[in-house]
Design a protein around this motif. Structure first.
Motif, PDB file in Angstrom:
ATOM      1  N   ARG A 122       0.828  -1.215   0.000  1.00  0.00           N
ATOM      2  CA  ARG A 122       0.000   0.000   0.000  1.00  0.00           C
ATOM      3  C   ARG A 122       0.859   1.259   0.000  1.00  0.00           C
ATOM      4  O   ARG A 122       0.556   2.227  -0.695  1.00  0.00           O
ATOM      5  N   ALA A 123       1.936   1.264   0.773  1.00  0.00           N
ATOM      6  CA  ALA A 123       2.804   2.437   0.848  1.00  0.00           C
ATOM      7  C   ALA A 123       3.544   2.667  -0.471  1.00  0.00           C
ATOM      8  O   ALA A 123       3.565   3.788  -0.995  1.00  0.00           O
ATOM      9  N   VAL A 124       4.134   1.617  -1.015  1.00  0.00           N
ATOM     10  CA  VAL A 124       4.884   1.746  -2.263  1.00  0.00           C
ATOM     11  C   VAL A 124       3.935   2.119  -3.410  1.00  0.00           C
ATOM     12  O   VAL A 124       4.241   2.989  -4.233  1.00  0.00           O
ATOM     13  N   SER A 125       2.766   1.500  -3.454  1.00  0.00           N
ATOM     14  CA  SER A 125       1.787   1.811  -4.508  1.00  0.00           C
ATOM     15  C   SER A 125       1.331   3.262  -4.442  1.00  0.00           C
ATOM     16  O   SER A 125       1.145   3.910  -5.479  1.00  0.00           O
ATOM     17  N   ALA A 126       1.153   3.791  -3.239  1.00  0.00           N
ATOM     18  CA  ALA A 126       0.740   5.193  -3.084  1.00  0.00           C
ATOM     19  C   ALA A 126       1.824   6.127  -3.624  1.00  0.00           C
ATOM     20  O   ALA A 126       1.519   7.127  -4.293  1.00  0.00           O
ATOM     21  N   PHE A 127       3.092   5.816  -3.347  1.00  0.00           N
ATOM     22  CA  PHE A 127       4.185   6.623  -3.889  1.00  0.00           C
ATOM     23  C   PHE A 127       4.110   6.651  -5.411  1.00  0.00           C
ATOM     24  O   PHE A 127       4.166   7.713  -6.037  1.00  0.00           O
ATOM     25  N   TRP A 128       4.010   5.460  -6.024  1.00  0.00           N
ATOM     26  CA  TRP A 128       4.009   5.396  -7.488  1.00  0.00           C
ATOM     27  C   TRP A 128       2.754   6.010  -8.098  1.00  0.00           C
ATOM     28  O   TRP A 128       2.821   6.611  -9.176  1.00  0.00           O
ATOM     29  N   ALA A 129       1.627   5.896  -7.433  1.00  0.00           N
ATOM     30  CA  ALA A 129       0.407   6.564  -7.923  1.00  0.00           C
ATOM     31  C   ALA A 129       0.617   8.075  -7.954  1.00  0.00           C
ATOM     32  O   ALA A 129       0.203   8.749  -8.905  1.00  0.00           O
ATOM     33  N   ASP A 130       1.286   8.611  -6.940  1.00  0.00           N
ATOM     34  CA  ASP A 130       1.592  10.047  -6.919  1.00  0.00           C
ATOM     35  C   ASP A 130       2.520  10.455  -8.062  1.00  0.00           C
ATOM     36  O   ASP A 130       2.513  11.609  -8.485  1.00  0.00           O
ATOM     37  N   GLN A 131       3.313   9.510  -8.562  1.00  0.00           N
ATOM     38  CA  GLN A 131       4.221   9.791  -9.678  1.00  0.00           C
ATOM     39  C   GLN A 131       3.529   9.649 -11.040  1.00  0.00           C
ATOM     40  O   GLN A 131       4.123   9.959 -12.060  1.00  0.00           O
ATOM     41  N   GLY A 132       2.282   9.129 -11.046  1.00  0.00           N
ATOM     42  CA  GLY A 132       1.543   8.974 -12.299  1.00  0.00           C
ATOM     43  C   GLY A 132       1.442   7.549 -12.798  1.00  0.00           C
ATOM     44  O   GLY A 132       0.963   7.299 -13.903  1.00  0.00           O
ATOM     45  N   TRP A 133       1.878   6.576 -11.975  1.00  0.00           N
ATOM     46  CA  TRP A 133       1.801   5.176 -12.376  1.00  0.00           C
ATOM     47  C   TRP A 133       0.408   4.636 -12.096  1.00  0.00           C
ATOM     48  O   TRP A 133      -0.180   4.906 -11.042  1.00  0.00           O
ATOM     49  N   THR A 134      -0.160   3.883 -13.020  1.00  0.00           N
ATOM     50  CA  THR A 134      -1.422   3.171 -12.813  1.00  0.00           C
ATOM     51  C   THR A 134      -1.280   1.763 -13.378  1.00  0.00           C
ATOM     52  O   THR A 134      -0.356   1.474 -14.146  1.00  0.00           O
ATOM     53  N   PHE A 135      -2.212   0.897 -13.003  1.00  0.00           N
ATOM     54  CA  PHE A 135      -2.208  -0.479 -13.510  1.00  0.00           C
ATOM     55  C   PHE A 135      -2.618  -0.545 -14.976  1.00  0.00           C
ATOM     56  O   PHE A 135      -2.368  -1.541 -15.638  1.00  0.00           O
ATOM     57  N   ARG A 153       1.545   7.012 -16.656  1.00  0.00           N
ATOM     58  CA  ARG A 153       2.623   7.883 -17.140  1.00  0.00           C
ATOM     59  C   ARG A 153       3.807   7.048 -17.631  1.00  0.00           C
ATOM     60  O   ARG A 153       4.616   7.520 -18.429  1.00  0.00           O
ATOM     61  N   PHE A 154       3.899   5.823 -17.175  1.00  0.00           N
ATOM     62  CA  PHE A 154       5.033   4.945 -17.489  1.00  0.00           C
ATOM     63  C   PHE A 154       4.581   3.757 -18.324  1.00  0.00           C
ATOM     64  O   PHE A 154       3.490   3.237 -18.143  1.00  0.00           O
ATOM     65  N   LYS A 155       5.468   3.314 -19.212  1.00  0.00           N
ATOM     66  CA  LYS A 155       5.156   2.095 -19.967  1.00  0.00           C
ATOM     67  C   LYS A 155       5.425   0.849 -19.132  1.00  0.00           C
ATOM     68  O   LYS A 155       4.963  -0.228 -19.447  1.00  0.00           O
ATOM     69  N   ASP A 156       6.195   1.007 -18.049  1.00  0.00           N
ATOM     70  CA  ASP A 156       6.508  -0.108 -17.154  1.00  0.00           C
ATOM     71  C   ASP A 156       5.314  -0.334 -16.218  1.00  0.00           C
ATOM     72  O   ASP A 156       5.215   0.319 -15.174  1.00  0.00           O
ATOM     73  N   VAL A 157       4.394  -1.204 -16.589  1.00  0.00           N
ATOM     74  CA  VAL A 157       3.231  -1.452 -15.724  1.00  0.00           C
ATOM     75  C   VAL A 157       3.138  -2.905 -15.269  1.00  0.00           C
ATOM     76  O   VAL A 157       2.320  -3.223 -14.424  1.00  0.00           O
ATOM     77  N   TYR A 158       3.984  -3.765 -15.809  1.00  0.00           N
ATOM     78  CA  TYR A 158       3.973  -5.169 -15.399  1.00  0.00           C
ATOM     79  C   TYR A 158       5.174  -5.413 -14.482  1.00  0.00           C
ATOM     80  O   TYR A 158       6.238  -5.831 -14.925  1.00  0.00           O
ATOM     81  N   LEU A 159       4.972  -5.108 -13.222  1.00  0.00           N
ATOM     82  CA  LEU A 159       6.030  -5.248 -12.222  1.00  0.00           C
ATOM     83  C   LEU A 159       5.632  -6.366 -11.267  1.00  0.00           C
ATOM     84  O   LEU A 159       4.615  -6.269 -10.591  1.00  0.00           O
ATOM     85  N   ALA A 160       6.418  -7.411 -11.244  1.00  0.00           N
ATOM     86  CA  ALA A 160       6.100  -8.578 -10.424  1.00  0.00           C
ATOM     87  C   ALA A 160       7.053  -8.655  -9.234  1.00  0.00           C
ATOM     88  O   ALA A 160       8.240  -8.348  -9.357  1.00  0.00           O
ATOM     89  N   VAL A 161       6.535  -9.093  -8.094  1.00  0.00           N
ATOM     90  CA  VAL A 161       7.376  -9.307  -6.926  1.00  0.00           C
ATOM     91  C   VAL A 161       8.086 -10.647  -7.117  1.00  0.00           C
ATOM     92  O   VAL A 161       7.451 -11.676  -7.340  1.00  0.00           O
ATOM     93  N   ARG A 162       9.404 -10.607  -7.043  1.00  0.00           N
ATOM     94  CA  ARG A 162      10.201 -11.824  -7.191  1.00  0.00           C
ATOM     95  C   ARG A 162      10.568 -12.415  -5.840  1.00  0.00           C
ATOM     96  O   ARG A 162      10.648 -13.623  -5.667  1.00  0.00           O
ATOM     97  N   GLU A 163      10.789 -11.531  -4.873  1.00  0.00           N
ATOM     98  CA  GLU A 163      11.225 -11.981  -3.557  1.00  0.00           C
ATOM     99  C   GLU A 163      10.738 -10.975  -2.517  1.00  0.00           C
ATOM    100  O   GLU A 163      10.688  -9.778  -2.777  1.00  0.00           O
ATOM    101  N   PHE A 164      10.377 -11.496  -1.342  1.00  0.00           N
ATOM    102  CA  PHE A 164       9.913 -10.639  -0.240  1.00  0.00           C
ATOM    103  C   PHE A 164      10.424 -11.241   1.052  1.00  0.00           C
ATOM    104  O   PHE A 164      10.140 -12.393   1.352  1.00  0.00           O
ATOM    105  N   LYS A 165      11.209 -10.475   1.802  1.00  0.00           N
ATOM    106  CA  LYS A 165      11.731 -10.953   3.081  1.00  0.00           C
ATOM    107  C   LYS A 165      11.296  -9.983   4.173  1.00  0.00           C
ATOM    108  O   LYS A 165      11.485  -8.776   4.045  1.00  0.00           O
ATOM    109  N   ILE A 166      10.712 -10.537   5.216  1.00  0.00           N
ATOM    110  CA  ILE A 166      10.258  -9.731   6.344  1.00  0.00           C
ATOM    111  C   ILE A 166      10.826 -10.325   7.626  1.00  0.00           C
ATOM    112  O   ILE A 166      10.708 -11.527   7.867  1.00  0.00           O
ATOM    113  N   THR A 167      11.405  -9.468   8.445  1.00  0.00           N
ATOM    114  CA  THR A 167      11.806  -9.852   9.789  1.00  0.00           C
ATOM    115  C   THR A 167      10.850  -9.159  10.742  1.00  0.00           C
ATOM    116  O   THR A 167      10.711  -7.925  10.700  1.00  0.00           O
TER     117      THR A 167
END
Length: 140
Positions: A31-44, A50-64
């Protein structure tokens, strides 16, 4: 530089003990990262982004998990980019208490830019690289 976003925890994010369910930490970061990018003009939608890069997949996620979050309310998600390679980027993050005194969780997330036709890794566009520049660099 880092970005800090306020994110709301709802009652249905909690487990039976009243703690934030472990799976919801990733959602807070999203939610936080998506809000940043929405403010920059990125949409699904490629037609309106604003960007042609709209297919961004999570490859790895590590949480401690450091200190459980109890109850609903607001928390902060601090994030930055440790690295932006040719086709992938690594975000670092921390989930903080609203007063910033407690680091509830921290970790990293790797995103890969995909070609929409082949779903194979593709180079980031110059436009998205420029928009990501303020996020580059670990916090002090």
């Amino acid at each position: 530089m880092t970005e800090i976003r306020t994110v709301q925890i709802h009652f249905d994010d909690l487990d039976a003990m009243g703690l934030l369910h472990n799976s919801r930490y990733a959602l807070l970061v999203e939610r936080a990262v998506s809000a940043f990018w929405a403010d920059q003009g990125w949409t699904f939608d490629p037609a309106t982004s604003r960007f042609k890069d709209v297919y961004l997949a999570v490859r790895e996620f590590k949480i401690t998990y450091n200190v459980p979050i109890m109850g609903a309310g607001e928390v902060l998600v601090e994030f930055w980019m440790d690295r932006m390679g040719r086709t992938s980027g690594v975000y670092g993050f921390r989930v903080l208490s609203a007063d910033r005194s407690v680091v509830h969780a921290d970790g990293y997330r790797v995103n890969v830019n995909l070609d929409p036709a082949t779903l194979r890794p593709a180079p980031f566009s110059p436009e998205i690289r420029e928009a990501a520049t303020p996020l580059l660099g670990a916090p002090a």
